[in-house]
Design an enzyme around this catalytic site. Sequence first.
Site, PDB file in Angstrom:
ATOM      1  N   ASP A 188       8.050   5.472  11.849  1.00 20.01           N
ATOM      2  CA  ASP A 188       8.863   4.546  12.575  1.00 20.01           C
ATOM      3  C   ASP A 188       9.884   4.540  13.362  1.00 20.01           C
ATOM      4  O   ASP A 188      10.831   3.996  13.707  1.00 20.01           O
ATOM      5  CB  ASP A 188       8.245   3.175  12.383  1.00 20.01           C
ATOM      6  CG  ASP A 188       7.195   2.880  11.628  1.00 20.01           C
ATOM      7  OD1 ASP A 188       5.598   3.583  12.073  1.00 20.01           O
ATOM      8  OD2 ASP A 188       7.321   3.207  10.311  1.00 20.01           O
ATOM      9  N   LEU A 247       3.634  11.073   5.532  1.00 18.97           N
ATOM     10  CA  LEU A 247       3.018  10.084   5.044  1.00 18.97           C
ATOM     11  C   LEU A 247       2.637   8.743   5.566  1.00 18.97           C
ATOM     12  O   LEU A 247       4.186   8.296   6.471  1.00 18.97           O
ATOM     13  CB  LEU A 247       3.385  10.016   3.344  1.00 18.97           C
ATOM     14  CG  LEU A 247       3.785  11.087   2.910  1.00 18.97           C
ATOM     15  CD1 LEU A 247       4.415  10.988   1.161  1.00 18.97           C
ATOM     16  CD2 LEU A 247       2.062  11.926   2.909  1.00 18.97           C
ATOM     17  N   SER A 248       1.570   8.131   5.754  1.00 19.49           N
ATOM     18  CA  SER A 248       1.391   6.861   5.915  1.00 19.49           C
ATOM     19  C   SER A 248       0.710   6.000   5.145  1.00 19.49           C
ATOM     20  O   SER A 248      -0.907   6.408   4.621  1.00 19.49           O
ATOM     21  CB  SER A 248       0.724   6.846   7.271  1.00 19.49           C
ATOM     22  OG  SER A 248       0.516   6.244   8.062  1.00 19.49           O
ATOM     23  N   SER A 249       0.437   4.844   5.485  1.00 18.01           N
ATOM     24  CA  SER A 249      -0.663   4.413   4.384  1.00 18.01           C
ATOM     25  C   SER A 249      -1.719   4.056   4.823  1.00 18.01           C
ATOM     26  O   SER A 249      -3.003   4.159   4.551  1.00 18.01           O
ATOM     27  CB  SER A 249      -0.010   2.690   4.822  1.00 18.01           C
ATOM     28  OG  SER A 249       0.715   2.310   4.249  1.00 18.01           O
ATOM     29  N   HIS A 283       7.693   5.554   1.247  1.00 17.37           N
ATOM     30  CA  HIS A 283       8.623   4.456   0.798  1.00 17.37           C
ATOM     31  C   HIS A 283       9.128   4.748  -0.321  1.00 17.37           C
ATOM     32  O   HIS A 283      10.113   3.902  -0.752  1.00 17.37           O
ATOM     33  CB  HIS A 283       7.205   3.260   0.360  1.00 17.37           C
ATOM     34  CG  HIS A 283       6.067   2.717   1.428  1.00 17.37           C
ATOM     35  ND1 HIS A 283       4.843   3.083   1.176  1.00 17.37           N
ATOM     36  CD2 HIS A 283       6.569   2.136   2.712  1.00 17.37           C
ATOM     37  CE1 HIS A 283       4.153   2.356   2.695  1.00 17.37           C
ATOM     38  NE2 HIS A 283       5.139   2.029   3.441  1.00 17.37           N
ATOM     39  N   ASN A 333       1.406  -0.726   0.305  1.00 21.35           N
ATOM     40  CA  ASN A 333       0.146   0.200  -0.028  1.00 21.35           C
ATOM     41  C   ASN A 333       0.761   1.628  -0.035  1.00 21.35           C
ATOM     42  O   ASN A 333       0.750   2.298   0.868  1.00 21.35           O
ATOM     43  CB  ASN A 333      -1.511   0.178   2.010  1.00 21.35           C
ATOM     44  CG  ASN A 333      -2.416   1.156   1.326  1.00 21.35           C
ATOM     45  OD1 ASN A 333      -2.340   1.452   0.062  1.00 21.35           O
ATOM     46  ND2 ASN A 333      -2.546   1.254   2.290  1.00 21.35           N
ATOM     47  N   LEU A 334       1.764   1.727  -0.866  1.00 27.52           N
ATOM     48  CA  LEU A 334       2.989   2.448  -0.781  1.00 27.52           C
ATOM     49  C   LEU A 334       2.556   3.585  -1.211  1.00 27.52           C
ATOM     50  O   LEU A 334       1.917   3.695  -1.990  1.00 27.52           O
ATOM     51  CB  LEU A 334       3.539   1.647  -2.117  1.00 27.52           C
ATOM     52  CG  LEU A 334       4.277   0.124  -1.756  1.00 27.52           C
ATOM     53  CD1 LEU A 334       5.876  -0.274  -3.413  1.00 27.52           C
ATOM     54  CD2 LEU A 334       5.155   0.080  -0.445  1.00 27.52           C
ATOM     55  N   HIS A 335       3.396   4.306  -0.787  1.00 24.71           N
ATOM     56  CA  HIS A 335       3.082   5.910  -1.035  1.00 24.71           C
ATOM     57  C   HIS A 335       4.604   6.067  -1.424  1.00 24.71           C
ATOM     58  O   HIS A 335       5.698   5.996  -0.936  1.00 24.71           O
ATOM     59  CB  HIS A 335       2.862   6.859   0.273  1.00 24.71           C
ATOM     60  CG  HIS A 335       2.667   6.491   1.326  1.00 24.71           C
ATOM     61  ND1 HIS A 335       4.208   6.615   1.711  1.00 24.71           N
ATOM     62  CD2 HIS A 335       2.162   5.469   2.498  1.00 24.71           C
ATOM     63  CE1 HIS A 335       4.749   6.006   2.607  1.00 24.71           C
ATOM     64  NE2 HIS A 335       3.407   5.807   3.372  1.00 24.71           N
ATOM     65  N   GLU A 336       4.495   7.572  -1.702  1.00 26.79           N
ATOM     66  CA  GLU A 336       6.151   8.837  -1.958  1.00 26.79           C
ATOM     67  C   GLU A 336       6.890   8.675  -0.800  1.00 26.79           C
ATOM     68  O   GLU A 336       7.958   8.323  -1.032  1.00 26.79           O
ATOM     69  CB  GLU A 336       5.537  10.315  -1.658  1.00 26.79           C
ATOM     70  CG  GLU A 336       5.451  10.595  -3.110  1.00 26.79           C
ATOM     71  CD  GLU A 336       6.309  10.318  -4.234  1.00 26.79           C
ATOM     72  OE1 GLU A 336       7.009  10.469  -4.064  1.00 26.79           O
ATOM     73  OE2 GLU A 336       5.136   9.907  -5.296  1.00 26.79           O
TER      74      GLU A 336
HETATM   75  O1  PAF Z   1       7.564  -0.107   9.118  1.00 30.00           O
HETATM   76  C1  PAF Z   1       7.090  -1.412   8.510  1.00 30.00           C
HETATM   77  O2  PAF Z   1       6.062  -1.451   7.373  1.00 30.00           O
HETATM   78  C2  PAF Z   1       6.920  -2.976   8.812  1.00 30.00           C
HETATM   79  O3  PAF Z   1       6.897  -2.857  10.218  1.00 30.00           O
HETATM   80  C3  PAF Z   1       8.511  -3.893   8.734  1.00 30.00           C
HETATM   81  C4  PAF Z   1       9.653  -3.128   8.876  1.00 30.00           C
HETATM   82  C5  PAF Z   1       8.026  -3.772   7.097  1.00 30.00           C
HETATM   83  C6  PAF Z   1       8.193  -4.945   9.306  1.00 30.00           C
HETATM   84  O4  PAF Z   1       6.615  -5.689   8.585  1.00 30.00           O
END
Ligand code: PAF
Length: 283
Positions: A151, A185-187, A33, A28-31
Amino acid sequence: MQVIRSLRELRATLDARSAAAFVPTMGNLHEGHLSLVHEAVQRRAAPDSPVVASIFVNRLQFLPHEDFDRYPRTLARDVELLASAGCDLVFAPDERELYPEPQVYKVQPPAALADILEGEFRPGFFTGVCTVVLKLFHCVQPAVAVFGKKDYQQLQVIEAMTRQFALPIQIVGHDTVRAGDGLALSSRNGYLSAEERSEAVALQQVLHRLADAARDPGRSLAQREAQAAADLRQRGWAPDYLTLRRRSDLLAPTDNERCGSAPLVVLGAARLGSTRLIDNLEL
Ligand code: PAF
């Protein structure tokens, strides 16, 4: 770009190459990622070292009442985005591939780091994260792995795990990418209604105010943190924590550290409606 679903194929493919730069994700990618992928492209050991991303929604890091089932699975779109960002290979195993039997061997990070902040409100979260990240590291065997600073605690826990297990992997923390109004930004931003989306920026604003006031000896830290929580509560949020910590171990700074120039970070987590958001600012 190659998409690989099985560990056997991943190993056969990566055997021939070396020193991958790795970006683990849950899809569920965004900018945000994609900026991790750009960083991985810059950090790879040689121009022909592969940039690998994984997409795996890891059940082990979700509590039973959390959003594992409704976490968006958007593989086709994610694959397109990763290809355009310069990724060479996507490892997207299904659950049976990564956990062919119940994962009873787990990584137990130290309580002092993993049972505070996120770990207090999401018990077992970092055990789930460390277990899957260690497993993914064994699958991909990267030389470099890139994680987002949004995170913040996760990054610290993974750095410590990598050091403690003497893994030959360089962990790189990448700055949080923000929307125009400052929202990280977050999913999970996708869960917000239009009204919640305009309110969501308040989390970052409260953290800014806490950061601005943090070094001032005038009022106690506890008072300032309580004020930050009250500000958000008044706007309809349910805060879990809003707090100033040392960057080094995420514990509370002494008054001398707070009022001096020690590297600090403010961190916050709060629910807006049914969506839980986290953010942080280094100071
Ligand atoms: O940050 C995340 O998306 C997740 O915690 C990770 C590091 C991919 C582990 O599932």
